[in-house]
Design a protein around this motif. Structure first.
Motif, PDB file in Angstrom:
ATOM      1  N   ALA B  17       0.841  -1.202   0.000  1.00  0.00           N
ATOM      2  CA  ALA B  17       0.000   0.000   0.000  1.00  0.00           C
ATOM      3  C   ALA B  17       0.877   1.253   0.000  1.00  0.00           C
ATOM      4  O   ALA B  17       0.618   2.206  -0.738  1.00  0.00           O
ATOM      5  CB  ALA B  17      -0.921  -0.008   1.218  1.00  0.00           C
ATOM      6  N   ILE B  18       1.938   1.226   0.808  1.00  0.00           N
ATOM      7  CA  ILE B  18       2.835   2.392   0.850  1.00  0.00           C
ATOM      8  C   ILE B  18       3.506   2.565  -0.508  1.00  0.00           C
ATOM      9  O   ILE B  18       3.541   3.654  -1.072  1.00  0.00           O
ATOM     10  CB  ILE B  18       3.906   2.220   1.963  1.00  0.00           C
ATOM     11  N   ARG B  19       4.006   1.436  -1.039  1.00  0.00           N
ATOM     12  CA  ARG B  19       4.738   1.495  -2.310  1.00  0.00           C
ATOM     13  C   ARG B  19       3.850   1.810  -3.504  1.00  0.00           C
ATOM     14  O   ARG B  19       4.337   2.278  -4.532  1.00  0.00           O
ATOM     15  CB  ARG B  19       5.460   0.162  -2.555  1.00  0.00           C
ATOM     16  N   LEU B  40       1.444  -0.647   9.194  1.00  0.00           N
ATOM     17  CA  LEU B  40       1.364   0.718   8.657  1.00  0.00           C
ATOM     18  C   LEU B  40       1.670   1.751   9.734  1.00  0.00           C
ATOM     19  O   LEU B  40       2.363   2.738   9.488  1.00  0.00           O
ATOM     20  CB  LEU B  40      -0.025   0.972   8.056  1.00  0.00           C
ATOM     21  N   MET B  41       1.156   1.520  10.941  1.00  0.00           N
ATOM     22  CA  MET B  41       1.413   2.460  12.035  1.00  0.00           C
ATOM     23  C   MET B  41       2.907   2.494  12.377  1.00  0.00           C
ATOM     24  O   MET B  41       3.486   3.549  12.581  1.00  0.00           O
ATOM     25  CB  MET B  41       0.608   2.053  13.275  1.00  0.00           C
ATOM     26  N   SER B  42       3.544   1.297  12.433  1.00  0.00           N
ATOM     27  CA  SER B  42       4.949   1.269  12.848  1.00  0.00           C
ATOM     28  C   SER B  42       5.877   1.768  11.744  1.00  0.00           C
ATOM     29  O   SER B  42       6.951   2.280  12.032  1.00  0.00           O
ATOM     30  CB  SER B  42       5.352  -0.134  13.305  1.00  0.00           C
ATOM     31  N   GLU B  43       5.459   1.642  10.493  1.00  0.00           N
ATOM     32  CA  GLU B  43       6.302   2.112   9.388  1.00  0.00           C
ATOM     33  C   GLU B  43       6.266   3.634   9.220  1.00  0.00           C
ATOM     34  O   GLU B  43       7.072   4.202   8.489  1.00  0.00           O
ATOM     35  CB  GLU B  43       5.849   1.465   8.065  1.00  0.00           C
ATOM     36  N   LYS B  44       5.299   4.308   9.844  1.00  0.00           N
ATOM     37  CA  LYS B  44       5.115   5.750   9.711  1.00  0.00           C
ATOM     38  C   LYS B  44       5.195   6.211   8.247  1.00  0.00           C
ATOM     39  O   LYS B  44       6.096   6.975   7.879  1.00  0.00           O
ATOM     40  CB  LYS B  44       6.184   6.483  10.527  1.00  0.00           C
ATOM     41  N   PRO B  45       4.270   5.731   7.413  1.00  0.00           N
ATOM     42  CA  PRO B  45       4.376   6.074   5.988  1.00  0.00           C
ATOM     43  C   PRO B  45       4.245   7.576   5.697  1.00  0.00           C
ATOM     44  O   PRO B  45       4.694   8.032   4.643  1.00  0.00           O
ATOM     45  CB  PRO B  45       3.246   5.286   5.331  1.00  0.00           C
ATOM     46  N   HIS B  46       3.690   8.350   6.651  1.00  0.00           N
ATOM     47  CA  HIS B  46       3.611   9.800   6.406  1.00  0.00           C
ATOM     48  C   HIS B  46       5.017  10.387   6.289  1.00  0.00           C
ATOM     49  O   HIS B  46       5.221  11.394   5.625  1.00  0.00           O
ATOM     50  CB  HIS B  46       2.806  10.503   7.498  1.00  0.00           C
ATOM     51  N   GLU B  47       5.999   9.692   6.919  1.00  0.00           N
ATOM     52  CA  GLU B  47       7.382  10.165   6.795  1.00  0.00           C
ATOM     53  C   GLU B  47       8.013   9.683   5.497  1.00  0.00           C
ATOM     54  O   GLU B  47       8.928  10.305   4.975  1.00  0.00           O
ATOM     55  CB  GLU B  47       8.222   9.677   7.988  1.00  0.00           C
ATOM     56  N   VAL B  53      -2.367   7.337   7.574  1.00  0.00           N
ATOM     57  CA  VAL B  53      -2.895   6.090   8.127  1.00  0.00           C
ATOM     58  C   VAL B  53      -3.730   6.463   9.335  1.00  0.00           C
ATOM     59  O   VAL B  53      -3.243   7.126  10.247  1.00  0.00           O
ATOM     60  CB  VAL B  53      -1.779   5.124   8.557  1.00  0.00           C
ATOM     61  N   LEU B  54      -4.985   6.054   9.310  1.00  0.00           N
ATOM     62  CA  LEU B  54      -5.870   6.459  10.387  1.00  0.00           C
ATOM     63  C   LEU B  54      -6.640   5.268  10.921  1.00  0.00           C
ATOM     64  O   LEU B  54      -7.221   4.507  10.147  1.00  0.00           O
ATOM     65  CB  LEU B  54      -6.861   7.507   9.860  1.00  0.00           C
ATOM     66  N   GLN B  55      -6.608   5.087  12.234  1.00  0.00           N
ATOM     67  CA  GLN B  55      -7.496   4.087  12.827  1.00  0.00           C
ATOM     68  C   GLN B  55      -8.844   4.737  13.046  1.00  0.00           C
ATOM     69  O   GLN B  55      -8.992   5.644  13.872  1.00  0.00           O
ATOM     70  CB  GLN B  55      -6.946   3.537  14.134  1.00  0.00           C
ATOM     71  N   ALA B  56      -9.803   4.275  12.263  1.00  0.00           N
ATOM     72  CA  ALA B  56     -11.147   4.843  12.337  1.00  0.00           C
ATOM     73  C   ALA B  56     -11.863   4.318  13.584  1.00  0.00           C
ATOM     74  O   ALA B  56     -11.366   3.415  14.245  1.00  0.00           O
ATOM     75  CB  ALA B  56     -11.929   4.465  11.089  1.00  0.00           C
ATOM     76  N   GLU B  57     -13.027   4.896  13.887  1.00  0.00           N
ATOM     77  CA  GLU B  57     -13.753   4.446  15.074  1.00  0.00           C
ATOM     78  C   GLU B  57     -14.516   3.153  14.820  1.00  0.00           C
ATOM     79  O   GLU B  57     -14.949   2.497  15.759  1.00  0.00           O
ATOM     80  CB  GLU B  57     -14.688   5.544  15.587  1.00  0.00           C
TER      81      GLU B  57
END
Lengths: 180, 361
Positions: B17-19, B40-47, B53-57
């Motif tokens: 997904a990141i790639r 996804l959270m640990s990879e910090k793709p925003h960086e 990456v958002l954990q929705a409710e």
């Protein structure tokens, strides 16, 4: 060549990580690999097992009922998997905690005192690497240099200083595995 | 050659997904799929790429975030497992109706209801026949390896954007949890806002001066207009059937019997076929890669060439068999075998079913 392995024991013995290192070693020597853990309720009950396949060809089923090699690290797993070894196959076990040793005569049985040796080496965490060494001796499928490469690849940089200790553990296992 | 890694199927999907240049992933954890959002959270793709990456409710929120994000022409994605995917069905129908591209991944577990956390393939009907309401289709693709968990992400996006259709990647707990060797593809850069505006004239990313207002909706209270919209959808689906059907044939050249399977069952069936061949049984595998569009042509060919019978192997009570039967139309024997509710059939059980239901029966 296709090697189908089950590694089974308690959670915390390093069963899954032993399988992972084995799989990584296979990649390092350009082979196909699969690693399929039991992730369901049995795992939550404290036992852990993983099926690892290393092959020169494309791997078909990642889950199996018969194995070339079983690496067995507790009694429950002995009860479950002794009879899943293919005739002519290999069963490698640590006698620590085994009340009913394997009885089959159509397979080759090896013993490795992994828990005892790890205690002697002063680090119970390297137990699984001693057992891995025993396996590598009786089934020379993955080369030591590729295991080390695999370790480098799978361990975060901060743990690379532990690689020599792991190598010693593998060597210890290779020296001390005995046919039953 | 790309970078080689040993990864879980779920991790490979997340890295892909990141790639693939995804702009936003919205998800909610559920076993056996939680590694996707964890990775996804640990990879910090925003960086790495600026990806959100958002954990929705909830799963309902996730799918509607896809509606919003996808509507602006952004690459958006979510993943879940069976009960969570059920919650998303209303959203999927709306996304299909409004023709918003997106990718949804289902790492299927045993059902019905909350079921269990073990692998299953009992979401076939939901995936290909529409778990939501209305005459709609999803592009449904089934990876059978960790490599394909990676490779099918960019492919699912390509098809989604080419035809403005939601894509559904259907795997299961087995493919999600196992590790295999993956060759990672080179990263595809995320599109800039300018590129999105230039590429997707339908996207609702602001009204340009002097141009018509863009509306994305699945609602039209004029039934004739709604019928025309449906006709257009059906035309599009026909085009996808013509262009995007994918399958693989393994050992079928001299086969007298064919196993039809997809995903992890197709892997197990390959072992069964090896065992069968040792006994002299001539059996091949038709592996479905797309579940919709359904690969009708190879089945039609087998029937024309006088195949003795088909065995569908699926971790379900028998769902995909219905689509095989629709092609075969009674001209050959079609039987089903599968364990379900989270139990994985063994290669030996599949072989036994082949011998008893098809050859002996």
């Amino acid at each position: 060549m296709t090697e189908e392995i089950i590694i089974a024991g308690f959670g915390g013995q390093g069963v899954l990580s032993m399988g992972k290192i084995l799989a990584y070693s296979g990649i390092m020597q350009d082979q196909e690999v699969s690693w399929m853990p039991a992730y369901g309720p049995e795992m939550r009950g404290g036992t852990a097992n993983v099926t690892v396949i290393i092959s020169d060809e494309r791997i078909s089923s990642p889950t199996l009922t018969a194995y070339d090699t079983a690496i067995i690290l507790n009694q429950q797993s002995m009860d479950k998997f002794e009879h899943s070894v293919k005739p002519g196959g290999v069963l490698l076990y640590d006698p620590n905690g085994i009340i009913h040793p394997p009885t089959r005569t159509d397979i080759t049985i090896y013993k490795i005192e992994g828990a005892k040796l790890a205690a002697e080496m002063g680090n119970t965490k390297i137990f699984n690497m001693i057992v891995l060494g025993g396996y590598m001796k009786v089934k020379p499928i993955v080369k030591l240099e590729n295991v080390i490469k695999g370790l480098k690849k799978s361990l975060p940089e901060r743990y690379h200083k532990l690689i020599p200790l792991n190598e010693d553990a593998i060597t210890m296992g290779m020296k001390n595995v005995i046919e039953n | 050659m790309g970078e080689l890694r040993l990864m879980k199927g779920n991790e490979a999907l997340a890295e892909a997904a990141i790639r693939a240049g995804v702009d936003g992933y919205f998800g909610y954890p559920i076993t056996p799929q939680s590694e996707v959002i964890e990775y996804l959270m640990s990879e910090k793709p925003h960086e790495r790429t600026g990806m959100v990456v958002l954990q929705a409710e909830s799963e309902v929120a996730s799918i509607n975030m896809l509606y919003g994000g996808g509507g602006t022409g952004k690459k958006v994605m979510t993943s879940s497992s069976s009960p969570g995917i059920s919650l998303m069905q209303e959203g999927l129908s709306y996304l299909a109706g409004a023709e918003i591209p997106c990718v949804v991944a289902n790492v299927v577990r045993g059902g019905p209801g909350l079921g269990d956390i073990q692998p299953a393939q009992s979401d076939y009907f939901q995936s290909v026949k529409g778990g939501g309401h209305g005459d709609y289709r999803l592009f449904v693709i089934a990876p059978a390896s960790v490599q394909e968990m990676s490779d099918f992400v960019p492919l699912a996006f390509d098809v989604a954007f080419k035809y403005r259709i939601p894509s559904l990647i259907v795997s299961d707990g087995l493919i999600g949890q196992m590790m295999e060797k993956v060759e990672l593809f080179d990263p595809i850069p995320r599109l800039t806002d300018e590129e999105v505006i230039a590429r997707y004239p339908w996207a609702t990313n602001g009204k340009p001066k002097g141009k018509e207002r863009r509306i994305l909706t699945s609602l039209d209270l004029d039934p004739h207009k709604m019928e025309r919209h449906n006709w257009a959808l059906q035309e599009k689906y026909k085009l996808i059937e013509e262009n995007e059907t994918r399958f693989e044939l393994i050992g079928c050249d001299d086969a007298e019997y064919i196993i039809v399977a997809y995903g992890s069952s197709s892997r197990i069936a390959q072992k069964s076929i090896q065992l069968a061949r040792k006994k002299g049984i001539k059996v091949g595998l038709l592996r479905l890669i797309t579940l919709w569009p359904f690969p009708k042509k190879p089945i039609e060919e087998f029937v024309k060439n006088g195949i003795k019978g088909f065995l569908t192997v699926e971790m379900s009570a028998g769902q995909m068999i219905e689509d095989v039967k629709l092609v075969v139309e009674g001209r050959a024997k079609v039987e089903h075998f599968g364990r379900y509710g989270g139990v994985i059939h063994s290669p030996e059980e599949v072989l036994e079913a082949l011998e008893q239901k098809l050859i002996g029966g």
